[in-house]
Design a protein around this motif. Structure first.
Motif, PDB file in Angstrom:
ATOM      1  N   VAL A 175      -4.600  -1.447  -3.463  1.00 22.04           N
ATOM      2  CA  VAL A 175      -3.418  -0.678  -3.085  1.00 22.04           C
ATOM      3  C   VAL A 175      -3.034  -1.127  -1.680  1.00 22.04           C
ATOM      4  O   VAL A 175      -3.918  -1.302  -0.828  1.00 22.04           O
ATOM      5  N   TYR A 176      -1.755  -1.330  -1.436  1.00 18.76           N
ATOM      6  CA  TYR A 176      -1.294  -1.655  -0.084  1.00 18.76           C
ATOM      7  C   TYR A 176      -0.791  -0.388   0.612  1.00 18.76           C
ATOM      8  O   TYR A 176       0.004   0.360   0.039  1.00 18.76           O
ATOM      9  N   LEU A 177      -1.259  -0.157   1.825  1.00 13.61           N
ATOM     10  CA  LEU A 177      -0.796   0.961   2.643  1.00 13.61           C
ATOM     11  C   LEU A 177      -0.099   0.391   3.878  1.00 13.61           C
ATOM     12  O   LEU A 177      -0.304  -0.772   4.239  1.00 13.61           O
ATOM     13  N   SER A 178       0.679   1.238   4.533  1.00 13.45           N
ATOM     14  CA  SER A 178       1.217   0.876   5.851  1.00 13.45           C
ATOM     15  C   SER A 178       0.630   1.814   6.882  1.00 13.45           C
ATOM     16  O   SER A 178       0.677   3.035   6.700  1.00 13.45           O
ATOM     17  N   ASP A 179       0.101   1.241   7.952  1.00 14.15           N
ATOM     18  CA  ASP A 179      -0.392   2.128   9.019  1.00 14.15           C
ATOM     19  C   ASP A 179       0.811   2.604   9.846  1.00 14.15           C
ATOM     20  O   ASP A 179       1.947   2.151   9.626  1.00 14.15           O
ATOM     21  N   PRO A 180       0.613   3.552  10.761  1.00 14.99           N
ATOM     22  CA  PRO A 180       1.761   4.119  11.485  1.00 14.99           C
ATOM     23  C   PRO A 180       2.540   3.101  12.316  1.00 14.99           C
ATOM     24  O   PRO A 180       3.669   3.363  12.726  1.00 14.99           O
ATOM     25  N   SER A 181       1.940   1.914  12.552  1.00 11.33           N
ATOM     26  CA  SER A 181       2.663   0.878  13.283  1.00 11.33           C
ATOM     27  C   SER A 181       3.304  -0.139  12.352  1.00 11.33           C
ATOM     28  O   SER A 181       3.859  -1.135  12.810  1.00 11.33           O
ATOM     29  N   GLY A 182       3.211   0.114  11.032  1.00 13.57           N
ATOM     30  CA  GLY A 182       3.861  -0.777  10.083  1.00 13.57           C
ATOM     31  C   GLY A 182       3.012  -1.949   9.640  1.00 13.57           C
ATOM     32  O   GLY A 182       3.488  -2.822   8.907  1.00 13.57           O
ATOM     33  N   ASN A 183       1.739  -2.003  10.063  1.00 15.26           N
ATOM     34  CA  ASN A 183       0.856  -3.070   9.589  1.00 15.26           C
ATOM     35  C   ASN A 183       0.439  -2.796   8.143  1.00 15.26           C
ATOM     36  O   ASN A 183       0.145  -1.659   7.780  1.00 15.26           O
TER      37      ASN A 183
END
Lengths: 136, 136
Positions: free
Chosen positions: B120-128
């Motif tokens: 699964v791909y997530l985005s961290d709060p900085s968009g990484n």
């Protein structure tokens, strides 16, 4: 034997498996890298990733994953994972990079940092910053 | 005991040392992370870095460091280091990201890849981009 079973077998024996399908016919690329061989490779000490919000990003990783804060201030933070450290950096304060453990003197004139570590920054052909780092 | 000696001592005992000078007075931040604790942390399987030239970049790393090509084509390559794999990707083909080994089903609806891995791909709060990856 299914591709999945091959993948499981090779991964359990320390192999890197790249299996992919090209159109209708499966194409297989298998590269064995024995655990003993890997020990002779260079170690990546840390990876530094750009963030826009150090605290928010650190809190998100702590909430979602098992890791620990080794250092944190307003401009960067260092998280410890099982096999590597990940730094979250404001790009205007610290450049994104990754660091390899090697004698930096072999690559240029090392800069000695306040904690006694020494390093040289290189640029790879794609412009990524690579720090060659000696911890002591 | 000098800062450098402290740094050496703590690094040899598995600690993370952040020592820095703030103006004239040295300021010390020391965070101990025991090797046993680190084993319980999540593992970073690979880091994917953007490149403009896959072959030129791979050749540069092979010339300058001790590592091995696990996979390579014109759009991406995978290099094996001692503790981690580093992927070099054309950003239009594969997004830069790093991958953590965890059950992806805990984070969303996993996609099963052709080699049997699931992620699964997530985005961290900085968009990484963060890939949560199960190898089997």
């Amino acid at each position: 034997m299914s591709l999945r079973a091959w993948s499981k077998l090779f991964r359990e024996t320390g192999a890197i498996v790249c299996l992919y399908s090209n159109g209708l016919l499966p194409k297989c690329e298998v590269e064995m890298v024995a655990a003993e061989d890997r020990k002779s490779f260079d170690t990546v000490d840390h990876v530094a990733v750009s963030v826009t919000d150090v605290k928010g990003t650190v809190d998100w990783y702590l909430k979602n994953f098992s890791c620990k804060v080794a250092y944190q201030d307003e401009t960067w933070a260092l998280l410890e994972f099982a096999n590597i450290r990940v730094a979250f950096v404001l790009p205007q304060q610290h450049p994104p990079h990754f660091a390899l453990l090697r004698d930096p003197g072999l690559y240029g004139e090392p800069k000695t940092h306040r904690d006694g570590t020494r390093s040289v920054y290189l640029s790879d052909p794609s412009g990524n910053s690579v720090e060659v780092l000696a911890l002591k």
